[in-house]
Design an enzyme around this catalytic site. Structure first.
Site, PDB file in Angstrom:
ATOM      1  N   ARG A  72      36.420  21.065  43.974  1.00 20.08           N
ATOM      2  CA  ARG A  72      36.067  22.106  42.973  1.00 20.08           C
ATOM      3  C   ARG A  72      34.620  22.554  43.188  1.00 20.08           C
ATOM      4  O   ARG A  72      33.670  21.957  42.631  1.00 20.08           O
ATOM      5  CB  ARG A  72      36.239  21.573  41.564  1.00 20.08           C
ATOM      6  CG  ARG A  72      35.827  22.568  40.492  1.00 20.08           C
ATOM      7  CD  ARG A  72      36.722  23.767  40.417  1.00 20.08           C
ATOM      8  NE  ARG A  72      38.045  23.422  39.930  1.00 20.08           N
ATOM      9  CZ  ARG A  72      39.087  24.265  39.953  1.00 20.08           C
ATOM     10  NH1 ARG A  72      38.952  25.455  40.459  1.00 20.08           N
ATOM     11  NH2 ARG A  72      40.267  23.884  39.503  1.00 20.08           N
ATOM     12  N   ARG A  98      43.566  23.890  52.123  1.00 15.31           N
ATOM     13  CA  ARG A  98      42.352  23.344  51.487  1.00 15.31           C
ATOM     14  C   ARG A  98      42.553  21.898  51.015  1.00 15.31           C
ATOM     15  O   ARG A  98      41.610  21.226  50.644  1.00 15.31           O
ATOM     16  CB  ARG A  98      41.908  24.219  50.319  1.00 15.31           C
ATOM     17  CG  ARG A  98      42.884  24.248  49.143  1.00 15.31           C
ATOM     18  CD  ARG A  98      42.308  25.018  47.967  1.00 15.31           C
ATOM     19  NE  ARG A  98      43.238  25.022  46.827  1.00 15.31           N
ATOM     20  CZ  ARG A  98      42.903  25.413  45.609  1.00 15.31           C
ATOM     21  NH1 ARG A  98      41.675  25.848  45.369  1.00 15.31           N
ATOM     22  NH2 ARG A  98      43.790  25.389  44.636  1.00 15.31           N
ATOM     23  N   HIS A 167      36.950  31.217  49.092  1.00 15.37           N
ATOM     24  CA  HIS A 167      36.858  31.243  47.617  1.00 15.37           C
ATOM     25  C   HIS A 167      35.497  30.669  47.187  1.00 15.37           C
ATOM     26  O   HIS A 167      35.427  29.598  46.574  1.00 15.37           O
ATOM     27  CB  HIS A 167      38.014  30.375  47.093  1.00 15.37           C
ATOM     28  CG  HIS A 167      38.289  30.453  45.624  1.00 15.37           C
ATOM     29  ND1 HIS A 167      37.384  30.097  44.656  1.00 15.37           N
ATOM     30  CD2 HIS A 167      39.410  30.825  44.954  1.00 15.37           C
ATOM     31  CE1 HIS A 167      37.925  30.249  43.460  1.00 15.37           C
ATOM     32  NE2 HIS A 167      39.139  30.691  43.611  1.00 15.37           N
ATOM     33  N   ASP A 211      38.381  37.547  35.752  1.00 16.91           N
ATOM     34  CA  ASP A 211      39.211  37.166  36.902  1.00 16.91           C
ATOM     35  C   ASP A 211      39.789  38.459  37.470  1.00 16.91           C
ATOM     36  O   ASP A 211      40.771  38.996  36.967  1.00 16.91           O
ATOM     37  CB  ASP A 211      40.330  36.224  36.444  1.00 16.91           C
ATOM     38  CG  ASP A 211      41.037  35.560  37.619  1.00 16.91           C
ATOM     39  OD1 ASP A 211      41.816  34.611  37.375  1.00 16.91           O
ATOM     40  OD2 ASP A 211      40.799  35.981  38.774  1.00 16.91           O
ATOM     41  N   GLU A 270      34.631  36.085  46.041  1.00 13.62           N
ATOM     42  CA  GLU A 270      35.530  35.598  47.088  1.00 13.62           C
ATOM     43  C   GLU A 270      35.850  36.697  48.089  1.00 13.62           C
ATOM     44  O   GLU A 270      36.155  37.829  47.691  1.00 13.62           O
ATOM     45  CB  GLU A 270      36.810  35.074  46.437  1.00 13.62           C
ATOM     46  CG  GLU A 270      36.547  33.990  45.396  1.00 13.62           C
ATOM     47  CD  GLU A 270      37.684  33.817  44.417  1.00 13.62           C
ATOM     48  OE1 GLU A 270      37.418  33.587  43.215  1.00 13.62           O
ATOM     49  OE2 GLU A 270      38.839  33.940  44.837  1.00 13.62           O
TER      50      GLU A 270
HETATM   51  O1  TA6 Z   1      40.093  33.297  42.454  1.00 13.14           O
HETATM   52  C1  TA6 Z   1      40.302  33.213  41.071  1.00 13.14           C
HETATM   53  C2  TA6 Z   1      41.483  32.291  40.810  1.00 13.14           C
HETATM   54  O2  TA6 Z   1      42.649  32.803  41.410  1.00 13.14           O
HETATM   55  C3  TA6 Z   1      41.615  32.103  39.300  1.00 13.14           C
HETATM   56  O3  TA6 Z   1      42.780  32.730  38.805  1.00 13.14           O
HETATM   57  C4  TA6 Z   1      41.628  30.582  39.137  1.00 13.14           C
HETATM   58  O4  TA6 Z   1      42.946  30.085  39.204  1.00 13.14           O
HETATM   59  C5  TA6 Z   1      40.785  30.158  40.329  1.00 13.14           C
HETATM   60  O5  TA6 Z   1      41.241  30.995  41.387  1.00 13.14           O
HETATM   61  C6  TA6 Z   1      40.790  28.689  40.675  1.00 13.14           C
HETATM   62  O6  TA6 Z   1      42.042  28.308  41.189  1.00 13.14           O
HETATM   63  P1  TA6 Z   1      42.247  26.729  41.517  1.00 13.14           P
HETATM   64  O7  TA6 Z   1      43.645  26.624  42.052  1.00 13.14           O
HETATM   65  O8  TA6 Z   1      41.224  26.357  42.540  1.00 13.14           O
HETATM   66  O9  TA6 Z   1      42.018  26.022  40.214  1.00 13.14           O
END
Ligand code: TA6
Length: 298
Positions: A72, A98, A167, A211, A270
């Site tokens: 994270r 990932r 991301h 988002d 991203e």
């Molecule tokens: O990039 C934004 C997103 O798609 C959000 O909707 C949120 O889900 C974020 O990615 C994080 O996703 P994750 O699967 O890493 O918790």
């Protein structure tokens, strides 16, 4: 290969070494003048300190560091799909690369800093999740700029279509004071408002959960951070989408690997190809997507 063998093969004295990092996972530590840390798990850039700068990439204090789990923070790599996989219950969000170890292919000193190349190759497990053959390389150069390039090769005999994203989580002083420049006039899907299509008026600012997938965006973006008195610039190639995300209060609370009070200190910008801009790749062909991150004070 274990860490000792990885160092025997790849370490460069004074420039790069492999260490046991979070959760004991092997990671390449890049040593000065720009520092960096790149886990082989997910080929995940977790830390980048250009000379004279505070932390540029954000990492949750609650992040997991475990096989099968995403880290994270830093730069998770989303591939071969972005977000949930439509209609497939139990499929890992943002794809599977990932969540697994990549192979360390090379480390070398280059003019721009230290280049680390990692790769993941399709196998029976990946084919069970996504029926294509591929090699995906992540070429990262750690220097006064951070350059990340995803190089996809279709090693199969049929065309493939893949979504992808770097991301990237950026560290900011206070999201409520941050503005993101470079997206004015572009169109986006607002995932917080019924996926409605909207047009961005001026800079992006943050007053709640945000988002958004900005599509057909090729220009650089800049994170204006008055609190940390710096600007972070993201320039990209081979990417048609830019995603902007901050979970805000409720979504942060809902994520076990995201501290409840951490949301003011981060923003995701991203570099992606998703939805209608997914990469279409004939057999034997290659596609590259890259992001270059630089920081200036002021
Ligand atoms: O990039 C934004 C997103 O798609 C959000 O909707 C949120 O889900 C974020 O990615 C994080 O996703 P994750 O699967 O890493 O918790």
């Amino acid at each position: 290969m274990n860490i000792t063998e990885l160092n025997q093969k790849h370490a460069i004295s004074g420039a790069a070494e492999i260490i046991a990092a979070g959760g004991g996972l092997p990671a390449v530590r890049v040593l000065g003048p720009a520092h960096g840390l790149i886990y082989l798990h997910g080929a995940h850039v977790a830390d980048w300190h250009p000379p004279g700068q505070k932390e540029v990439l954000w990492m949750s204090g609650a992040s997991l560091f475990a096989d099968g789990k995403a880290i994270r923070g830093g730069v998770p790599i989303c591939f071969p799909w972005f977000g949930p996989l439509g209609g497939v219950a139990g499929a890992a969000t943002h794809g599977f690369v990932r969540n697994r170890a990549w192979e360390l292919e090379s480390i070398r000193k280059v003019a721009a800093g230290v280049e680390v190349v990692m790769k993941v190759t399709s196998d029976a497990a990946s084919r069970a999740a996504w029926p294509h053959d591929f090699v995906l390389r992540h070429r990262v150069t750690v220097g006064s700029e951070l350059t990340m390039t995803l190089e996809l090769t279709n090693t199969g005999t049929a065309p493939l279509q893949a979504e992808e994203a770097l991301h990237t989580y950026f560290s900011v002083g206070d999201i409520k004071q941050v503005r993101v420049q470079g997206l004015a006039g572009t169109h986006y899907i607002d995932k917080v408002d019924g996926k409605k299509e909207k047009t961005q008026a001026g800079d992006v600012d943050f007053t709640g959960e945000t988002d958004r997938v900005y599509f057909d965006t090729l220009a650089p973006t800049t994170i204006e951070d008055p609190n940390l008195r710096r600007r972070i610039r993201i320039t990209k190639e081979g990417s048609r989408d830019t995603v902007v995300w901050n979970p805000w209060i409720a979504k942060a609370k809902a994520m076990a690997d995201f501290g409840d009070d951490e949301w003011p200190g981060m923003v995701c910008i991203e570099t992606a190809n998703a939805g209608p801009n997914a990469v279409e790749l004939p057999a034997g062909q290659q596609h590259s997507m890259s992001a270059v991150i630089s920081v200036e004070n002021g």
